[in-house]
Design an enzyme around this catalytic site. Structure first.
Site, PDB file in Angstrom:
ATOM      1  CB  SER A 100      -1.012  -0.121   1.437  1.00 34.02           C
ATOM      2  OG  SER A 100      -1.728  -1.095   1.477  1.00 34.02           O
ATOM      3  N   GLY A 123      -0.273   4.592  -0.252  1.00 31.60           N
ATOM      4  CA  GLY A 123      -1.160   5.910   0.253  1.00 31.60           C
ATOM      5  C   GLY A 123      -1.852   6.455  -1.048  1.00 31.60           C
ATOM      6  N   GLY A 125      -1.223   4.858  -4.577  1.00 33.88           N
ATOM      7  CA  GLY A 125      -1.992   3.695  -4.967  1.00 33.88           C
ATOM      8  C   GLY A 125      -1.433   2.256  -4.294  1.00 33.88           C
ATOM      9  N   GLY A 164      -6.201  -0.415   4.721  1.00 34.86           N
ATOM     10  CA  GLY A 164      -5.434  -1.399   4.188  1.00 34.86           C
ATOM     11  C   GLY A 164      -5.760  -2.739   4.490  1.00 34.86           C
ATOM     12  CG  ASP A 165      -6.754  -3.772   8.174  1.00 33.82           C
ATOM     13  OD1 ASP A 165      -5.582  -4.311   8.281  1.00 33.82           O
ATOM     14  OD2 ASP A 165      -6.919  -3.180   9.241  1.00 33.82           O
TER      15      ASP A 165
END
Length: 313
Positions: free
Chosen positions: A220, A222, A225, A251-252
């Site tokens: 990830s 931010g 992308g 993110g999860d």
């Protein structure tokens, strides 16, 4: 079925305020309580997509009981490992411009017997799982190699496994060759021991983790992308976000989208991007439903712009 493992779960309390001023009394415009912990958030997002999921987690005290109750109400099957300590509670304060201030509790310390029981529960529940997601920090009492042991247990049961952690635990897990690891940009930089200025730097860092044992790296980045790197090559993707409301659990949600879509290749990356973009536009650690997704707006390329800066100038 997707199994999630969260060694250090929490209750997450989120307060939305007009502005956070140090030393002042604030009145929250909105308040919510959610089950928390990275693997817990993955399970919630999987359940919201209508896919069967089971969450394995150590639970103790009244917060642990409430966490299990909240998860059950969201369609997540819970396999609890009873511990003597009390499940931690975390606090987040969200401001209208997307600024999020978090206070995370350290959490309970697991005994050697509780640690062994948690690992044995993972081993028992792994049979029949299409994917296992082991996520988050390790509580006191669990050594960094605990995730490597969980990966090995999953493989013995014939399951594929994704690991989302950082630091020594991430590096130790690579020895057991997990199918996927999911660092963010800072965690990826920490893993290779150097700063990452461009997307090309991130690709090289991810390739190093693949060389150390990861089947694939889902990173990830931010606003830049997400990146997917494996021995089959590198893919980069972006998804538009109108306004960031809260990035807790985004993110999860991305990892959930990735696993739901098969956990490999550009189609799974596109699903991860759609889920992550939807999550940041929701309050607190709320997880997206299929109605929140905009898959048509996702862009994925097999030709990443390697000179793209990872931070704004």
């Amino acid at each position: 079925m997707i199994l999630t493992v969260t060694p250090n779960p929490s209750l997450d309390r989120t307060y939305e305020v007009p502005a956070l001023v140090r030393g002042e009394v604030h009145r929250a415009a909105r308040e919510r309580v959610d089950p928390g912990g990275k693997g817990v958030n993955v399970a919630r997002a999987v359940a919201a997509a209508g896919v069967r999921t089971t969450a394995v987690l150590p639970l103790g005290g009244a917060p642990g009981a409430l966490l299990a109750e909240l998860l059950g109400a969201q369609g997540v099957d819970v396999t609890a490992v009873s511990i003597a300590g009390t499940t931690r509670s975390n606090i987040a304060v969200a401001e209208p411009d997307g600024t999020l201030t978090k206070i995370n509790s350290e959490g309970p310390e697991l005994t050697a017997a509780e640690s062994a029981l948690l690992l044995d529960t993972v081993r028992t529940c792994s049979a029949g799982a299409a994917w296992i997601a082991c996520c988050g920090s390790l509580p006191r009492g669990l050594e960094p190699r605990w995730y490597a042991e969980a990966v090995a247990a999953a493989h013995r049961a014939g399951a594929r496994i994704a690991v989302d952690t950082s630091g020594a635990a991430l590096l130790a897990s690579l020895e057991a060759r997990p199918e996927v690891v999911k660092p963010n940009a800072a965690e990826l930089a920490e893993a290779v021991g150097r700063p990452l200025a461009t997307l090309g730097d991130a690709v090289k860092a991810a390739e190093e983790l693949v060389g150390l044992g990861a089947g694939a790296v889902l990173a990830s980045l931010g606003r830049r992308g997400q990146l997917l790197v494996s021995r089959d090559g590198a893919f980069h993707g972006t998804a538009p976000v109108t306004a960031v409301r809260s990035d807790v659990g985004a993110g999860d949600a991305s990892l959930a989208g990735f696993l739901i879509a098969g956990g490999t290749g550009p189609a799974a990356l596109a699903s991860a991007l759609a889920h992550g973009a939807a999550a940041v536009q929701l309050p607190g650690s709320a997880v997206p439903t299929p109605a929140d997704l905009r898959p048509e707006a996702v862009r994925v390329t097999a030709d990443p712009p390697l000179d793209l800066p990872l931070t704004e100038a």
